[in-house]
Design a protein around this motif. Structure first.
Motif, PDB file in Angstrom:
ATOM      1  N   LEU A 261      38.291  32.947  47.654  1.00 45.90           N
ATOM      2  CA  LEU A 261      38.096  31.506  47.858  1.00 45.90           C
ATOM      3  C   LEU A 261      38.774  30.976  49.115  1.00 45.90           C
ATOM      4  N   LEU A 262      40.081  31.170  49.206  1.00 49.83           N
ATOM      5  CA  LEU A 262      40.837  30.506  50.277  1.00 49.83           C
ATOM      6  C   LEU A 262      40.570  31.095  51.661  1.00 49.83           C
ATOM      7  N   HIS A 263      40.520  32.429  51.759  1.00 48.38           N
ATOM      8  CA  HIS A 263      40.270  33.037  53.061  1.00 48.38           C
ATOM      9  C   HIS A 263      38.913  32.626  53.635  1.00 48.38           C
ATOM     10  N   PRO A 264      37.821  32.711  52.879  1.00 45.71           N
ATOM     11  CA  PRO A 264      36.531  32.243  53.438  1.00 45.71           C
ATOM     12  C   PRO A 264      36.535  30.758  53.788  1.00 45.71           C
ATOM     13  N   TYR A 265      37.271  29.959  53.009  1.00 52.66           N
ATOM     14  CA  TYR A 265      37.269  28.511  53.247  1.00 52.66           C
ATOM     15  C   TYR A 265      38.044  28.161  54.508  1.00 52.66           C
ATOM     16  N   PHE A 266      39.236  28.727  54.670  1.00 50.37           N
ATOM     17  CA  PHE A 266      40.103  28.347  55.788  1.00 50.37           C
ATOM     18  C   PHE A 266      39.834  29.154  57.060  1.00 50.37           C
ATOM     19  N   LEU A 267      39.460  30.439  56.925  1.00 50.77           N
ATOM     20  CA  LEU A 267      39.310  31.291  58.100  1.00 50.77           C
ATOM     21  C   LEU A 267      37.868  31.678  58.391  1.00 50.77           C
ATOM     22  N   GLY A 268      36.987  31.489  57.436  1.00 53.08           N
ATOM     23  CA  GLY A 268      35.583  31.832  57.664  1.00 53.08           C
ATOM     24  C   GLY A 268      35.417  33.316  57.932  1.00 53.08           C
ATOM     25  N   ASP A 269      34.791  33.651  59.070  1.00 56.79           N
ATOM     26  CA  ASP A 269      34.534  35.051  59.419  1.00 56.79           C
ATOM     27  C   ASP A 269      35.670  35.677  60.208  1.00 56.79           C
ATOM     28  N   LYS A 270      36.740  34.948  60.436  1.00 60.86           N
ATOM     29  CA  LYS A 270      37.872  35.504  61.184  1.00 60.86           C
ATOM     30  C   LYS A 270      38.672  36.463  60.302  1.00 60.86           C
ATOM     31  N   LEU A 271      39.181  37.512  60.919  1.00 62.89           N
ATOM     32  CA  LEU A 271      40.007  38.514  60.224  1.00 62.89           C
ATOM     33  C   LEU A 271      39.347  38.963  58.921  1.00 62.89           C
ATOM     34  N   PRO A 272      38.138  39.489  58.990  1.00 61.53           N
ATOM     35  CA  PRO A 272      37.441  39.874  57.757  1.00 61.53           C
ATOM     36  C   PRO A 272      38.128  40.994  56.988  1.00 61.53           C
ATOM     37  N   PHE A 273      38.987  41.772  57.687  1.00 61.48           N
ATOM     38  CA  PHE A 273      39.679  42.875  57.023  1.00 61.48           C
ATOM     39  C   PHE A 273      40.891  42.410  56.220  1.00 61.48           C
ATOM     40  N   ALA A 274      41.339  41.167  56.415  1.00 55.59           N
ATOM     41  CA  ALA A 274      42.596  40.711  55.819  1.00 55.59           C
ATOM     42  C   ALA A 274      42.614  40.780  54.285  1.00 55.59           C
ATOM     43  N   PRO A 275      41.572  40.323  53.567  1.00 59.58           N
ATOM     44  CA  PRO A 275      41.623  40.418  52.097  1.00 59.58           C
ATOM     45  C   PRO A 275      41.735  41.856  51.597  1.00 59.58           C
ATOM     46  N   LEU A 276      40.968  42.763  52.229  1.00 57.77           N
ATOM     47  CA  LEU A 276      41.034  44.165  51.841  1.00 57.77           C
ATOM     48  C   LEU A 276      42.409  44.740  52.114  1.00 57.77           C
ATOM     49  N   LEU A 277      42.961  44.406  53.271  1.00 56.97           N
ATOM     50  CA  LEU A 277      44.294  44.888  53.623  1.00 56.97           C
ATOM     51  C   LEU A 277      45.345  44.362  52.658  1.00 56.97           C
ATOM     52  N   LEU A 278      45.216  43.118  52.256  1.00 55.79           N
ATOM     53  CA  LEU A 278      46.168  42.520  51.329  1.00 55.79           C
ATOM     54  C   LEU A 278      46.125  43.221  49.967  1.00 55.79           C
ATOM     55  N   ILE A 279      44.919  43.572  49.506  1.00 54.05           N
ATOM     56  CA  ILE A 279      44.792  44.320  48.249  1.00 54.05           C
ATOM     57  C   ILE A 279      45.469  45.674  48.361  1.00 54.05           C
ATOM     58  N   SER A 280      45.246  46.365  49.470  1.00 48.42           N
ATOM     59  CA  SER A 280      45.853  47.684  49.666  1.00 48.42           C
ATOM     60  C   SER A 280      47.371  47.607  49.669  1.00 48.42           C
ATOM     61  N   ILE A 281      47.910  46.614  50.378  1.00 48.60           N
ATOM     62  CA  ILE A 281      49.368  46.467  50.445  1.00 48.60           C
ATOM     63  C   ILE A 281      49.936  46.122  49.082  1.00 48.60           C
ATOM     64  N   TYR A 282      49.304  45.171  48.402  1.00 56.07           N
ATOM     65  CA  TYR A 282      49.851  44.705  47.127  1.00 56.07           C
ATOM     66  C   TYR A 282      49.799  45.797  46.064  1.00 56.07           C
ATOM     67  N   CYS A 283      48.677  46.498  45.972  1.00 54.04           N
ATOM     68  CA  CYS A 283      48.579  47.593  45.012  1.00 54.04           C
ATOM     69  C   CYS A 283      49.432  48.780  45.441  1.00 54.04           C
ATOM     70  N   GLY A 284      49.589  48.951  46.755  1.00 58.58           N
ATOM     71  CA  GLY A 284      50.444  50.024  47.248  1.00 58.58           C
ATOM     72  C   GLY A 284      51.892  49.856  46.832  1.00 58.58           C
TER      73      GLY A 284
END
Length: 520
Positions: free
Chosen positions: A480-503
């Motif tokens: 929700l928040l990433h698409p709303y505030f950043l749109g198509d910018k930094l598209p890898f950020a949500p995936l990276l955040l999942i990897s870091i958090y689960c890591g």
């Protein structure tokens, strides 16, 4: 053997039947390129002579599994040809996605899961009812297996069934059979070799004992069994062995997979990127590597600008170093009751520090760790969070919108079932008695339940609750928040955040498992 426990068999088959019904409903769901990979392997093994199996390049999805899996595909191809001959046509079948191939391949995975069911049966047939049911929930109804095998598409359930069978025989003291099944497993999928050092040290100390002559005789017997398995697998490819090995070990693929697994290298890459960014801020020119930060697919190029480069050899050394305390423990006390814990730890080490690790490899340690999870309250609490984190890390595999509610519901339902199962198992305070402690010392048991009893109720502390809330926050940001505030910018950020958090949870689990091993 099955007829000796008819009631257990009926209940277990009911669990499998419920899971199979859910999997049948998911047949039309998304499948990855792995679906075409396995379809092509059906066609390749059916249409071409054996000498061309590992050299054919008709499709980019070349055969890169060991020979036993190729034979398995060859076996399935007989039935595939009866269903639809185009499935096994090397040329006409490329990218073939008719309903016939979809239903055939989906159902073949469901049927092959019977190997896992039998492995679970052997492991649980002597357990008390609550432990048995809890373990069935953890494995037979695992949402991670559903996501990876029955949506994304693979045959992990079948392969993990072989692993569970091997563990069950080792726990029963039937070392030769356990070693034989592990050798068979390696000839199906070589990525399970991470646990090889554990098997070697354990069998050397537990099976090859009883004096020099008896020990050497048993070592020769075990070696003969293993060599015979590998000869049966690789013998027909003797004149093409170099091609087989090059396909099985494509080190040119790079350190990271296209979806970053939540392991040590995620943090290493982020640290390197952060240091490069800071150095540029201070006016120090750092060459930017050409590797894709967005996809995580490293390939042959070096992804690191500041930190030392990583090679396959260095990852192997790191895995062996991480394993070494466990191997020392096995050497000192090769107790059958600890085999599952040691093997799970080995696969955790491989997942954290290995080369080109797929996020799907978390199944290699999460599924066998279920054997340990039902033994003590602390193990159950540890497994609860780890299972949720590793399943959540698989969410990026199913990126289409129509699959989103399915993966969320699967994880939520399984989390509730785990909670109810563990709560039923650990619902009463049962502290150890003096006689229990004496029995434990006499038996030399290494299980946590033997040391500490089944004390307390199954609850998750503040740390665990905060971690689960954090998953909700991470997912809310990504959806929700990433698409709303950043749109198509930094598209890898949500995936990276999942990897870091689960890591973070996987690293914690690795440390926790090591502490438990050393404390036993």
């Amino acid at each position: 053997m099955l007829q000796n426990h008819p009631e257990i068999c009926r209940h277990l088959l009911w669990f499998f039947g419920v899971a199979a019904c859910v999997k049948l409903l998911l047949i039309p769901s998304y499948h990855s390129t792995d679906f075409e990979v396995h379809r092509h392997w059906l066609a390749l093994t059916r249409s071409l002579p054996l000498s061309q199996w590992y050299s054919d390049e008709t499709s980019p999805w070349t055969l890169d599994y060991p020979p036993f899996f190729a034979y398995f595909e060859y076996f399935l191809s007989f039935f595939a040809r009866l269903v639809d001959p185009q499935i096994v046509d090397v040329h006409q079948g490329l990218n073939y996605e008719a309903d016939t191939v979809v239903y055939f391949q989906r159902i073949s995975v469901i049927v092959s899961d019977l190997c896992l069911v039998y492995g679970i049966y052997r492991l649980t047939r002597k357990l008390e009812a609550k432990k048995r049911v809890a373990m069935w929930i953890l494995v037979i109804w695992s949402p991670a297996l559903v996501i990876v095998d029955h949506m994304h598409f693979q045959y992990n359930g079948f392969l993990l069934g072989l692993l569970m069978l091997s563990i069950s025989y080792l726990q029963d003291g039937r070392d030769v059979m356990g070693g034989f099944l592990f050798a068979v497993l390696l000839c199906f999928k070589h990525l399970f070799a991470v646990a090889g050092p554990v098997y070697f040290v354990y069998l050397l100390r537990h099976y090859c004992r009883g004096g020099l002559l008896k020990g050497l005789g048993r070592l020769a017997a075990m070696g003969t069994v293993v060599v015979a398995v590998f000869a049966a697998a690789f013998g027909p490819f003797f004149y093409h062995i170099q091609q087989v090995i090059s396909r099985m070990f494509p080190f040119g693929r790079g350190l990271c997979h296209a979806y970053w697994a939540p392991n040590f290298w995620v943090f290493y890459i982020i640290l390197d990127k952060g240091l490069a960014f800071l150095l540029k801020k201070f006016g120090i020119d750092i060459p930017t590597p050409a590797a894709s930060f967005t996809g995580g697919l490293v390939g042959d190029s070096s992804p690191f600008a500041v930190l030392p480069q990583v090679t396959p050899l260095s990852t192997l050394i790191m895995v062996l170093l991480a394993l070494s305390p466990c191997l020392v423990k096995i050497w000192k006390n090769p107790h059958p009751g600890s085999v599952a814990r040691w093997i799970s730890y080995a696969y955790t080490c491989g997942f954290l520090f290995g080369w080109h690790v797929h996020e799907k490899a978390s199944l290699h340690f999460v599924i066998p760790l279920a054997i340990v999870a039902v033994q003590s309250l602390e193990d159950a609490q540890h497994y609860f969070l780890l299972s949720i984190a590793t399943c959540y890390s698989l969410f990026p595999l199913l990126y289409e919108a129509q699959e989103y509610p399915i993966k969320v519901v699967l994880l939520l339902l399984h989390s509730m079932l785990m909670w109810f199962g563990f709560s039923a198992k650990f619902s009463k305070v049962k502290p150890p008695t003096i006689s229990d402690n004496k029995k434990t010392r006499k038996k030399g048991s290494s299980s946590s339940s033997s040391r500490s009893g089944e004390e307390g109720e199954f609850v998750i502390g503040w740390g665990g609750k905060c971690y689960i809330i954090g998953i909700v926050i991470v997912e809310t940001w990504g959806q929700l928040l990433h698409p709303y505030f950043l749109g198509d910018k930094l598209p890898f950020a949500p995936l990276l955040l999942i990897s870091i958090y689960c890591g973070v949870e996987v690293v914690y689990s690795w440390v926790w498992q090591l502490k438990r091993i050393m404390a036993d």
